[in-house]
Write a protein that holds these residues in place. Structure first.
Motif: not given
Length: 258
Positions: A71, A85, A94, A108, A135
């Motif tokens: 991500l 994102i 997501i 991430v 997240i």
């Protein structure tokens, strides 16, 4: 002769020299890992998310743990390996989608990558503190760990304090951050050889600069080992200039795990 062991490469990408390859070639790469006794590989993201397919396709041969897609914040570093994102409204949807696809963890990207310019040592990338918090919380709510690509001490500390389970790369980390990692049981995959490997493409001045960063990184790894932080061997294999298998054993030799 190399000692026969059951190895884990904790950071790879299903590319070859940074390029998309066929499923036939990926099968050969997977067999190469198995032949080298690397029986577990952690896939840290692909722009097509093929680690999810490979995980299930080869589940009886090799243990592939995957994030599917990393991500990243739209407009920053990460398009090579993941899903963009735009804003915090997209995060929950997501992550739930990845969970349903069967990912093993969330990856991430919380910073850019190390550059060869000391005036701007890290490229653009990463999330706001609020976005990163969402997240990590959303992943944890689904029972998923979070592995965080991050360089630069400020962004590293944010990841540690917000609950990341592993720091991936972690260049320019401070002693203070390492002490935090020990206290909060955060692992580290420092990918030393991955950065060192780019020096073959560089001019002398740039090469010297990158080598100085690597030297500092190794000093921090030594400090981390003294603290008892879990250090993972991750090659970044598949990225440009970083060969599968060969780069793993180079990293293993550099880290010299006890």
């Amino acid at each position: 002769m190399r000692e026969k062991k059951d190895y884990t490469d904790s950071h790879i990408h299903f590319y070859e020299d940074g390029q998309v390859v066929s499923f036939e070639r990926l099968e050969k790469i997977i067999n190469m890992y198995l032949s080298a006794s690397i029986n577990t590989i952690k896939d840290m993201g692909h722009k097509k998310g093929i680690g999810i397919y490979l995980k299930f396709q080869y589940k009886d041969k090799i243990n592939i743990q995957t994030c599917g897609y990393a991500l990243y914040k739209e407009g920053g570093y990460g398009s090579f390996i993941g899903l963009p994102i735009k804003d915090k409204k997209e995060i929950k949807t997501i992550i739930h989608s990845l969970y349903k696809k069967g990912v093993d963890f969330i990856k991430v990207i919380n910073s850019g990558i190390v550059t060869t310019d000391p005036r701007k040592p890290i490229s653009n990338g990463g999330f706001s503190k609020e976005e990163l918090k969402i997240i990590i919380e959303e992943a944890n709510n689904l029972g998923l760990k979070v592995y965080c690509h991050v360089n630069g001490d400020k962004k590293i500390q944010e990841a540690i304090l917000l609950g990341a389970d592993s720091i991936e790369h972690g260049f320019f980390i401070s002693h203070e951050s390492l002490i935090m990692m020990k206290e909060l049981n955060v692992e580290w995959t420092p990918t030393v050889n991955a950065l060192l490997s780019i020096t073959k493409f560089l001019k002398e001045e740039e090469k010297n600069y990158i080598e100085s960063i690597v030297k500092e990184h190794l000093d921090k790894i030594y400090f981390a080992k003294g603290l008892g932080i879990k250090i993972n061997v991750g090659s970044d294999g598949g990225s440009k200039g970083i060969k599968h298998i060969e780069s793993f054993f180079k990293e293993l030799e550099i880290l010299k795990p006890s």
